[in-house]
Design a protein around this motif. Structure first.
Motif, PDB file in Angstrom:
ATOM      1  N   CYS A   1       0.944  -1.273   0.208  1.00  0.00           N
ATOM      2  CA  CYS A   1       0.034  -0.061   0.273  1.00  0.00           C
ATOM      3  C   CYS A   1       0.895   1.174   0.031  1.00  0.00           C
ATOM      4  O   CYS A   1       0.579   2.400  -0.742  1.00  0.00           O
ATOM      5  CB  CYS A   1      -1.040   0.042   1.124  1.00  0.00           C
ATOM      6  SG  CYS A   1      -2.233  -1.144   1.219  1.00  0.00           S
ATOM      7  N   ASP A   2       1.872   0.971   0.864  1.00  0.00           N
ATOM      8  CA  ASP A   2       2.949   2.265   1.071  1.00  0.00           C
ATOM      9  C   ASP A   2       3.633   2.705  -0.551  1.00  0.00           C
ATOM     10  O   ASP A   2       3.521   3.976  -0.812  1.00  0.00           O
ATOM     11  CB  ASP A   2       3.896   2.221   2.079  1.00  0.00           C
ATOM     12  CG  ASP A   2       3.537   2.512   3.478  1.00  0.00           C
ATOM     13  OD1 ASP A   2       2.187   2.779   3.622  1.00  0.00           O
ATOM     14  OD2 ASP A   2       3.999   2.338   4.278  1.00  0.00           O
ATOM     15  N   ASP A   3       4.206   1.606  -0.995  1.00  0.00           N
ATOM     16  CA  ASP A   3       4.931   1.717  -1.999  1.00  0.00           C
ATOM     17  C   ASP A   3       3.989   2.202  -3.365  1.00  0.00           C
ATOM     18  O   ASP A   3       4.509   2.897  -4.218  1.00  0.00           O
ATOM     19  CB  ASP A   3       5.511   0.504  -2.546  1.00  0.00           C
ATOM     20  CG  ASP A   3       6.549   0.154  -1.467  1.00  0.00           C
ATOM     21  OD1 ASP A   3       6.888   1.057  -0.589  1.00  0.00           O
ATOM     22  OD2 ASP A   3       7.214  -0.853  -1.480  1.00  0.00           O
ATOM     23  N   THR A   4       2.629   1.704  -3.264  1.00  0.00           N
ATOM     24  CA  THR A   4       1.807   1.799  -4.303  1.00  0.00           C
ATOM     25  C   THR A   4       1.256   3.348  -4.411  1.00  0.00           C
ATOM     26  O   THR A   4       1.304   3.991  -5.340  1.00  0.00           O
ATOM     27  CB  THR A   4       0.799   0.792  -4.518  1.00  0.00           C
ATOM     28  OG1 THR A   4       1.370  -0.447  -4.462  1.00  0.00           O
ATOM     29  CG2 THR A   4      -0.029   0.905  -5.804  1.00  0.00           C
ATOM     30  N   ARG A   5       0.825   3.723  -3.066  1.00  0.00           N
ATOM     31  CA  ARG A   5       0.521   5.110  -2.977  1.00  0.00           C
ATOM     32  C   ARG A   5       1.598   6.054  -3.189  1.00  0.00           C
ATOM     33  O   ARG A   5       1.452   7.073  -3.792  1.00  0.00           O
ATOM     34  CB  ARG A   5       0.107   5.266  -1.388  1.00  0.00           C
ATOM     35  CG  ARG A   5      -0.519   6.698  -1.336  1.00  0.00           C
ATOM     36  CD  ARG A   5      -0.304   7.176   0.152  1.00  0.00           C
ATOM     37  NE  ARG A   5       0.856   6.816   0.915  1.00  0.00           N
ATOM     38  CZ  ARG A   5       1.023   6.771   2.044  1.00  0.00           C
ATOM     39  NH1 ARG A   5      -0.104   6.905   3.013  1.00  0.00           N
ATOM     40  NH2 ARG A   5       2.158   6.332   2.683  1.00  0.00           N
ATOM     41  N   GLN A   6       3.062   5.666  -2.960  1.00  0.00           N
ATOM     42  CA  GLN A   6       4.065   6.539  -3.199  1.00  0.00           C
ATOM     43  C   GLN A   6       3.994   6.643  -4.576  1.00  0.00           C
ATOM     44  O   GLN A   6       4.271   8.013  -5.266  1.00  0.00           O
ATOM     45  CB  GLN A   6       5.168   5.887  -2.618  1.00  0.00           C
ATOM     46  CG  GLN A   6       6.597   6.771  -2.830  1.00  0.00           C
ATOM     47  CD  GLN A   6       6.405   7.891  -1.935  1.00  0.00           C
ATOM     48  OE1 GLN A   6       6.176   7.668  -0.456  1.00  0.00           O
ATOM     49  NE2 GLN A   6       6.455   9.233  -2.227  1.00  0.00           N
ATOM     50  N   TRP A   7       4.039   5.919  -5.452  1.00  0.00           N
ATOM     51  CA  TRP A   7       4.146   6.053  -6.884  1.00  0.00           C
ATOM     52  C   TRP A   7       2.876   6.929  -7.495  1.00  0.00           C
ATOM     53  O   TRP A   7       3.073   7.820  -8.295  1.00  0.00           O
ATOM     54  CB  TRP A   7       3.858   4.527  -7.787  1.00  0.00           C
ATOM     55  CG  TRP A   7       4.181   4.496  -9.110  1.00  0.00           C
ATOM     56  CD1 TRP A   7       5.318   4.505  -9.789  1.00  0.00           C
ATOM     57  CD2 TRP A   7       3.156   4.902 -10.217  1.00  0.00           C
ATOM     58  NE1 TRP A   7       5.265   4.425 -11.100  1.00  0.00           N
ATOM     59  CE2 TRP A   7       3.844   4.807 -11.450  1.00  0.00           C
ATOM     60  CE3 TRP A   7       1.681   5.109 -10.202  1.00  0.00           C
ATOM     61  CZ2 TRP A   7       3.302   4.939 -12.574  1.00  0.00           C
ATOM     62  CZ3 TRP A   7       1.253   5.210 -11.475  1.00  0.00           C
ATOM     63  CH2 TRP A   7       2.107   5.267 -12.639  1.00  0.00           C
ATOM     64  N   PHE A   8       1.823   6.642  -6.965  1.00  0.00           N
ATOM     65  CA  PHE A   8       0.512   7.465  -7.283  1.00  0.00           C
ATOM     66  C   PHE A   8       0.730   8.780  -7.003  1.00  0.00           C
ATOM     67  O   PHE A   8       0.609   9.655  -7.936  1.00  0.00           O
ATOM     68  CB  PHE A   8      -0.508   6.728  -6.941  1.00  0.00           C
ATOM     69  CG  PHE A   8      -1.009   5.801  -7.744  1.00  0.00           C
ATOM     70  CD1 PHE A   8      -1.675   5.765  -9.212  1.00  0.00           C
ATOM     71  CD2 PHE A   8      -1.102   4.397  -7.482  1.00  0.00           C
ATOM     72  CE1 PHE A   8      -1.971   4.931 -10.032  1.00  0.00           C
ATOM     73  CE2 PHE A   8      -1.534   3.360  -8.300  1.00  0.00           C
ATOM     74  CZ  PHE A   8      -2.071   3.501  -9.545  1.00  0.00           C
ATOM     75  N   THR A   9       1.026   9.087  -5.934  1.00  0.00           N
ATOM     76  CA  THR A   9       1.035  10.419  -5.453  1.00  0.00           C
ATOM     77  C   THR A   9       2.465  11.286  -6.086  1.00  0.00           C
ATOM     78  O   THR A   9       2.206  12.633  -6.653  1.00  0.00           O
ATOM     79  CB  THR A   9       1.369  10.657  -3.893  1.00  0.00           C
ATOM     80  OG1 THR A   9       2.570   9.787  -3.442  1.00  0.00           O
ATOM     81  CG2 THR A   9       0.123  10.357  -3.067  1.00  0.00           C
ATOM     82  N   ASN A  10       3.356  10.488  -6.475  1.00  0.00           N
ATOM     83  CA  ASN A  10       4.522  11.160  -7.379  1.00  0.00           C
ATOM     84  C   ASN A  10       4.039  11.397  -8.825  1.00  0.00           C
ATOM     85  O   ASN A  10       4.749  12.042  -9.543  1.00  0.00           O
ATOM     86  CB  ASN A  10       5.725  10.011  -7.284  1.00  0.00           C
ATOM     87  CG  ASN A  10       6.326   9.982  -6.224  1.00  0.00           C
ATOM     88  OD1 ASN A  10       6.418  10.763  -5.060  1.00  0.00           O
ATOM     89  ND2 ASN A  10       7.380   8.874  -6.097  1.00  0.00           N
ATOM     90  N   HIS A  11       2.935  10.709  -8.937  1.00  0.00           N
ATOM     91  CA  HIS A  11       2.480  10.966 -10.552  1.00  0.00           C
ATOM     92  C   HIS A  11       1.178  11.830 -10.483  1.00  0.00           C
ATOM     93  O   HIS A  11       0.408  11.935 -11.399  1.00  0.00           O
ATOM     94  CB  HIS A  11       2.303   9.529 -11.116  1.00  0.00           C
ATOM     95  CG  HIS A  11       3.422   8.843 -11.425  1.00  0.00           C
ATOM     96  ND1 HIS A  11       4.251   8.195 -10.462  1.00  0.00           N
ATOM     97  CD2 HIS A  11       4.177   8.929 -12.687  1.00  0.00           C
ATOM     98  CE1 HIS A  11       5.310   7.779 -11.469  1.00  0.00           C
ATOM     99  NE2 HIS A  11       5.354   8.302 -12.579  1.00  0.00           N
ATOM    100  N   GLY A  12       0.888  12.812  -9.253  1.00  0.00           N
ATOM    101  CA  GLY A  12      -0.068  13.767  -9.342  1.00  0.00           C
ATOM    102  C   GLY A  12      -1.389  13.423  -8.781  1.00  0.00           C
ATOM    103  O   GLY A  12      -2.591  13.955  -8.984  1.00  0.00           O
ATOM    104  N   TYR A  13      -1.521  12.095  -8.239  1.00  0.00           N
ATOM    105  CA  TYR A  13      -2.747  11.547  -7.591  1.00  0.00           C
ATOM    106  C   TYR A  13      -2.783  11.991  -5.993  1.00  0.00           C
ATOM    107  O   TYR A  13      -1.807  12.056  -5.445  1.00  0.00           O
ATOM    108  CB  TYR A  13      -2.909   9.951  -7.611  1.00  0.00           C
ATOM    109  CG  TYR A  13      -3.154   9.577  -9.012  1.00  0.00           C
ATOM    110  CD1 TYR A  13      -4.186   9.165  -9.482  1.00  0.00           C
ATOM    111  CD2 TYR A  13      -1.733   9.483  -9.923  1.00  0.00           C
ATOM    112  CE1 TYR A  13      -4.505   8.445 -10.736  1.00  0.00           C
ATOM    113  CE2 TYR A  13      -1.894   8.916 -11.247  1.00  0.00           C
ATOM    114  CZ  TYR A  13      -2.927   8.654 -11.478  1.00  0.00           C
ATOM    115  OH  TYR A  13      -3.024   8.030 -12.869  1.00  0.00           O
ATOM    116  N   VAL A  14      -3.985  12.281  -5.622  1.00  0.00           N
ATOM    117  CA  VAL A  14      -4.051  13.021  -4.464  1.00  0.00           C
ATOM    118  C   VAL A  14      -5.218  11.852  -3.521  1.00  0.00           C
ATOM    119  O   VAL A  14      -6.111  11.514  -4.124  1.00  0.00           O
ATOM    120  CB  VAL A  14      -4.834  14.276  -4.462  1.00  0.00           C
ATOM    121  CG1 VAL A  14      -5.181  14.877  -3.040  1.00  0.00           C
ATOM    122  CG2 VAL A  14      -4.105  15.279  -5.017  1.00  0.00           C
ATOM    123  N   VAL A  15      -4.777  11.626  -2.349  1.00  0.00           N
ATOM    124  CA  VAL A  15      -5.398  10.701  -1.461  1.00  0.00           C
ATOM    125  C   VAL A  15      -6.959  11.358  -0.970  1.00  0.00           C
ATOM    126  O   VAL A  15      -6.909  12.580  -0.568  1.00  0.00           O
ATOM    127  CB  VAL A  15      -4.899  10.173  -0.025  1.00  0.00           C
ATOM    128  CG1 VAL A  15      -5.710   9.510   0.546  1.00  0.00           C
ATOM    129  CG2 VAL A  15      -3.483   9.355  -0.622  1.00  0.00           C
TER     130      VAL A  15
END
Ligand SMILES: Cc1cc2nc3c(=O)[nH]c(=O)nc-3n(C[C@H](O)[C@H](O)[C@H](O)COP(=O)(O)OP(=O)(O)OC[C@H]3O[C@@H](n4cnc5c(N)ncnc54)[C@H](O)[C@@H]3O)c2cc1C
Ligand SMILES: NC(=O)c1ccc[n+]([C@@H]2O[C@H](COP(=O)([O-])OP(=O)(O)OC[C@H]3O[C@@H](n4cnc5c(N)ncnc54)[C@H](OP(=O)(O)O)[C@@H]3O)[C@@H](O)[C@H]2O)c1
Length: 257
Positions: free
Chosen positions: A228-242
């Protein structure tokens, strides 16, 4: 409110074993029990001394089912699951009346593609979400990614394949892509890398035949906390917001431990 008013006593009505350490169980459902697909219950088992051990469990069943279904790991010597593993049909379990969790689609900004990324029992909430007509009507594309160590640990494959012929959802079958991943064996028809690796290499998008883009992609992640952490990191690095209660975003996640 007394402690006893916070939960109901339910009965196990069905058990299904998937592998030596994985099984599902169905419980009777208190008629007033409401939840949003993607949420979790808190389940209790009475210990020998009368104390109750409580654990969070994502709900597998649909919001309209008469029963509640859950999908469980058995942790050797786990306080909860070593007891759960011994229960039989007809035995009692406790269910808190409250339900919990923000792994729900209703907090997303409007989007076009729903990506559900899971490892192990993290599949559970997505089976519930896939039983909701609203899910199929809202999104143009629905992608379910499910990663296990070995192929024998796959569960619910018939249910997942069954959406194509489902009496309510078959008309949407063109929208649905299933991506099985087996990380510790080479199995034809499955990918063999971890989810963050597949995101980084672009192989997941290639496999699905659809690009990821914060404008249109809505992402749900559930399972192993490091995944979850690694995947969230990838997405937040690509402009996604939780997504937050007060501020809809593109991303929702649930760590299982
Ligand atoms: C929001 C939420 C939802 C959850 N939903 C589910 C679910 O649907 N199904 C489920 O089986 N568990 C789920 N869990 C985990 C569950 O609450 C318990 O941790 C699990 O039942 C083990 O309980 P235990 O007392 O036997 O072991 P614990 O003492 O709780 O856990 C011991 C160790 O077992 C491992 N572990 C725990 N749960 C899992 C798991 N699910 N998969 C792989 N390894 C695990 C971890 O290494 C953990 O440190 C969820 C947890 C949370 C926080
Ligand atoms: N045979 C056994 O001894 C056995 C078998 C199953 C489970 N268990 C026990 O049960 C527990 C949970 O097992 P599980 O199989 O349900 O869960 P898991 O270890 O989380 O594995 C499920 C899937 O998640 C992947 N994964 C794990 N960490 C990841 C990360 N950081 N990023 C991306 N993907 C990741 C795994 O890939 P990888 O294969 O690359 O890790 C696997 O595909 C473990 O703690 C273990 O002790 C033991």
């Amino acid at each position: 409110m007394s402690q006893a008013d916070k939960y109901t006593t339910e009965k196990i009505i069905e058990l299904q074993i998937w592998a030596s350490n994985l099984f599902s169980f169905k419980l009777t459902r208190f008629s007033g029990y409401r939840f949003v697909p993607g949420q979790f219950s808190r389940l209790g088992i009475k210990k020998e001394n009368g104390d109750i051990v409580w654990r969070a469990y994502s709900i597998v069943s649909a919001s309209y089912d008469e029963h509640l279904e859950f999908f469980s790991i058995v942790v050797p010597d786990g306080e909860f699951t070593s007891r759960l593993d011994k229960l039989k049909v007809g035995d009692e379990m406790l269910v808190e009346k409250m339900n919990y969790g923000s792994l729900i689609t209703t907090r997303f900004e409007q989007g076009k593609d729903l990506w559900m990324l899971s490892t192990g029992t993290g599949l559970a909430p997505f089976i519930s979400i896939l039983h909701e007509l609203d899910t199929w009507e809202t999104y143009e594309n629905i992608i379910l990614v499910y990663s296990v160590r070995e192929a024998k640990e796959f569960a619910y494959l018939d249910t997942i394949e069954g959406f194509k012929a489902h009496e309510y959802f078959s008309e949407f079958s063109e929208k649905f892509r299933f991506v099985p991943i087996v990380t510790r064996e080479k199995i034809p028809g499955t990918l063999s890398e971890r989810i963050p690796t597949l995101l980084e290499s672009g192989m997941l998008e290639q496999e699905v035949g659809l690009g990821l883009d914060p404008e249109r992609s809505r992402i749900m992640i559930c399972g192993n906390p490091e995944m979850c952490d690694d995947t969230r990191q990838w997405f937040t690095n690509h402009g996604y917001v939780v997504s937050r209660r007060s501020k809809p975003g593109h991303l929702a996640l649930e760590n299982l431990w």
